[in-house]
Design a protein around this motif. Structure first.
Motif, PDB file in Angstrom:
ATOM      1  N   ASP A   1       6.615  10.007  -1.859  1.00 51.36           N
ATOM      2  CA  ASP A   1       7.561   8.985  -1.507  1.00 51.36           C
ATOM      3  C   ASP A   1       7.363   7.640  -1.743  1.00 51.36           C
ATOM      4  O   ASP A   1       8.235   6.764  -1.341  1.00 51.36           O
ATOM      5  N   LEU A   2       6.373   7.497  -2.722  1.00 49.47           N
ATOM      6  CA  LEU A   2       6.356   6.067  -3.155  1.00 49.47           C
ATOM      7  C   LEU A   2       7.496   5.366  -3.988  1.00 49.47           C
ATOM      8  O   LEU A   2       7.946   6.365  -4.978  1.00 49.47           O
ATOM      9  N   ASP A   3       7.799   4.494  -3.942  1.00 46.53           N
ATOM     10  CA  ASP A   3       9.054   3.860  -4.943  1.00 46.53           C
ATOM     11  C   ASP A   3       8.286   3.710  -6.329  1.00 46.53           C
ATOM     12  O   ASP A   3       7.062   3.825  -6.608  1.00 46.53           O
ATOM     13  N   ASP A   4       8.907   3.234  -7.314  1.00 47.02           N
ATOM     14  CA  ASP A   4       8.224   3.277  -8.645  1.00 47.02           C
ATOM     15  C   ASP A   4       7.197   2.232  -8.674  1.00 47.02           C
ATOM     16  O   ASP A   4       6.222   2.629  -9.441  1.00 47.02           O
ATOM     17  N   ALA A   5       7.377   1.306  -8.336  1.00 48.86           N
ATOM     18  CA  ALA A   5       6.409   0.054  -8.239  1.00 48.86           C
ATOM     19  C   ALA A   5       5.207   0.549  -7.735  1.00 48.86           C
ATOM     20  O   ALA A   5       4.093   0.295  -8.224  1.00 48.86           O
ATOM     21  N   ALA A   6       5.374   1.147  -6.656  1.00 51.07           N
ATOM     22  CA  ALA A   6       4.144   1.545  -5.528  1.00 51.07           C
ATOM     23  C   ALA A   6       3.458   2.844  -6.328  1.00 51.07           C
ATOM     24  O   ALA A   6       2.119   2.745  -6.448  1.00 51.07           O
ATOM     25  N   LEU A   7       4.435   3.479  -6.942  1.00 51.28           N
ATOM     26  CA  LEU A   7       3.681   4.824  -7.960  1.00 51.28           C
ATOM     27  C   LEU A   7       2.931   4.162  -9.316  1.00 51.28           C
ATOM     28  O   LEU A   7       1.875   4.753  -9.330  1.00 51.28           O
ATOM     29  N   THR A   8       3.576   3.155  -9.547  1.00 52.28           N
ATOM     30  CA  THR A   8       2.840   2.643 -10.845  1.00 52.28           C
ATOM     31  C   THR A   8       1.470   2.181 -10.473  1.00 52.28           C
ATOM     32  O   THR A   8       0.430   2.327 -11.191  1.00 52.28           O
ATOM     33  N   ALA A   9       1.348   1.455  -9.343  1.00 49.57           N
ATOM     34  CA  ALA A   9       0.337   1.020  -8.764  1.00 49.57           C
ATOM     35  C   ALA A   9      -0.888   1.983  -8.623  1.00 49.57           C
ATOM     36  O   ALA A   9      -2.009   1.846  -8.895  1.00 49.57           O
TER      37      ALA A   9
END
Lengths: 147, 430
Positions: free
Chosen positions: B395-403
């Protein structure tokens, strides 16, 4: 005064910084230290901390590109804007910001950033970068790189 | 930032090297279909560059593959060439090599722990933010790193691309008096190293377990400059059999080769070294590990930061032991006459097993060179770790998933030149 060439000669134009340092080897006046480094910020900070004047020569990419163009910065190099670290490559801007946070900046910092075009693996600078290396080396004297 | 002559630029548009590493994640309906790490791998270039060159050149040339671990490249190169020439460097010269290697471990691990990895755990986006909030902590990390640097500068001639290492030993060896000030620095560094273990042990670690095969060197001592290869499940083989067990193959998405160990996904580096060798730590390092909650092999990649911290304690202690016992050898190097042959060298770079193989002709010219860096071996394991974290965080957005993905990559400390710079992430989800 310390002159720091950042980069590696094994990546064509990335060797611009080390090439400037090489060009200075036979004409460095007493009291001037020469160093070459890979750009890792902690090493940059160790090299320049306590110096009256640090001159850093680095190769850069720019958009739009103009190979051989030389950018100069005095004492003000911003963070790279990414705001985060990926791998070891924090960049010169991050090194400056980190040094500021740790009170380990040189008294004065002068940066020559030479725009390169070929950063692939291999020896030799492209002609416009080689010309800029000679020009920057001539500019760097204890009197010629003013803070 | 100001531009002196014509216009304002941001440093974001001026980067030394970029765009050579990329991470691609594809999900469908919340399920991870594909995770690909595209890394750039210089050793292939250097293998070609070395062919036809003199057998004395690889230590200097391969040191330039990586700015962070030049000693590892020098040590594996020397060992492989000496093996080809039928020479074994032992005694004090080998101890000096081990001492130099301790310097590289201390420097590289301190850099990774304090400037790259710790900010992830403490909620800071970078070392800069950590330094602004906790200046004394980062200063402690830099002091540790500097202790390693001092060893590199004395024994290597300089900290970056050391120039004092040669086939057979060194160009110059230090007098005992030159090592004594460094011993003082290292005694202070031991306190910092122990404090580092205690500090990182208190971080919160995601509950993740991986099942990669672990590959490390082993021997009488905790491995640095040599030993026999062994997996955590007991498969053992010498350096000359490395190519029989670790097989590289091209994958379409990366210029780097992917390596497998007897057909299995494997991991080298601190977690593997510790799993295979934790009983060979010094009592102080072993005690620090136990106090930090490491009891035997660790399979949580996020906890690799603790293992690195323990290895810094070990490297500082080992350096002090070597300095204490040091008496200069009769000559700075042993003769290594050229002969036709094939030689193999394996050492433990800070981030894992580094293999070199050279084929020499009778004149000592290099007919063939092969270099297998740790990050190339770890690539499949890193991708698997990322697959795991992406699956666990749908459920993470792309920015959070990138992190999250960057954290998973940083767990394995991929090398700037050996592997990834400035990763660009592409997420394709539908």
């Amino acid at each position: 005064m310390i002159v720091i060439g950042v980069g590696t000669p094994f990546r064509h134009d990335d060797g611009a910084g080390p090439a400037v340092v090489d060009a200075l080897r036979d004409r460095t006046p007493p009291g001037v230290t020469l160093a070459v480094t890979d750009g890792e910020p902690a090493r940059l900070i160790e090299l320049w901390a306590g110096a009256d004047l640090a001159v850093v020569v680095d190769a850069v990419r720019a958009d739009p590109p103009r190979p051989g163009r030389v950018h100069e910065f005095h004492d003000a190099v911003a963070d790279d804007g990414h705001g985060h670290v990926t791998g070891h490559g924090l960049g010169l801007g991050a090194a400056v910001e980190l040094a500021r946070a740790l009170d380990r900046m040189p008294a004065h910092l002068h940066v020559y950033a030479i725009e390169g075009t070929d950063f692939s693996l291999g020896l030799g600078l492209t002609p416009p970068v080689a010309a800029s290396v000679r020009r920057v080396a001539d500019l760097i004297t204890p009197d010629g790189a003013p803070p | 930032m100001t531009h002196q002559r014509d216009r304002t630029l941001t440093v974001g548009a001026l980067a030394r090297v970029e765009g050579e590493g990329a991470l691609y994640v594809r999900t469908r309906g919340g399920a991870v279909e594909d995770v690909r790490l595209n890394i750039y791998e210089p050793p292939r270039f250097f293998e070609a560059f070395l062919r036809g060159r003199a057998y004395t050149e690889p230590p200097d040339i391969t040191a330039r593959i990586c700015g962070i671990c030049p000693v590892a490249y020098q040590m594996s190169a020397c060992q492989a060439i000496e093996d080809a020439c039928g020479v074994r460097v032992e005694g004090t010269l080998n101890e000096l090599r081990r001492l130099l290697y301790c310097g590289e471990w201390i420097e590289s691990h301190a850099l990774h722990i304090y400037l790259l990895h710790a900010p992830d755990f403490l909620g800071y986006p970078s070392a800069l933010h950590l330094a602004r909030a906790h200046k004394p902590l980062v200063e402690r990390g830099l002091a540790l790193k500097k202790a390693g640097n001092a060893l590199l500068e004395l024994l290597g001639g300089r900290a970056i691309h050391p120039i004092n290492v040669k086939v057979g030993g060194f160009y110059r060896v230090p007098a005992r008096a030159e090592l004594e000030p460094i011993a003082d620095t290292l005694r202070a560094a031991l306190d910092d190293a122990l404090a580092t273990v205690e500090w990182v042990a208190g971080f919160d670690f995601p509950d993740v377990t991986h099942d990669h095969a672990y590959l490390a060197l082993t021997g009488d001592r905790y491995p640095l400059e040599g030993g026999t290869l062994r997996t955590d499940d007991g498969v053992a083989f010498p350096a000359e059999r490395f190519g029989d067990h670790v097989v590289e193959s091209q994958v379409p998405h990366s210029t780097a080769l992917h390596a497998t160990l007897d057909g299995r996904r494997h991991l080298t580096g601190p977690l593997a070294r510790y799993a295979v060798n934790h009983e060979r730590l010094t009592p102080v390092a072993a005690g620090a590990a136990r106090a930090a909650g490491l009891d035997g092999p660790c399979r949580n990649p996020f906890r690799s930061i603790i293992v690195r911290a323990v290895e810094v304690v070990y490297a500082v202690e080992e350096a002090l032991r070597i300095i204490d016992a040091y008496a200069p050898p009769p000559a700075p190097a042993v003769p290594v006459p050229a002969r036709a042959g094939v030689g193999h060298g394996v050492t433990e770079a800070p981030r894992g097993v580094l293999y070199h193989r050279y084929e020499l002709d009778a004149d000592g010219l290099i007919a063939d060179a092969r270099i297998v860096p740790p990050t190339a071996q770890n690539q499949s394991a890193i991708e698997e770790d990322m697959r795991q974290v992406v699956t666990a965080n749908p459920d993470l957005d792309d920015a959070a998933l990138t992190a999250v993905c960057e954290r998973a990559i940083r767990n394995h400390d991929p090398c700037i030149s050996c592997a990834a710079h400035f990763l660009d992430l592409t997420v394709d989800r539908r």
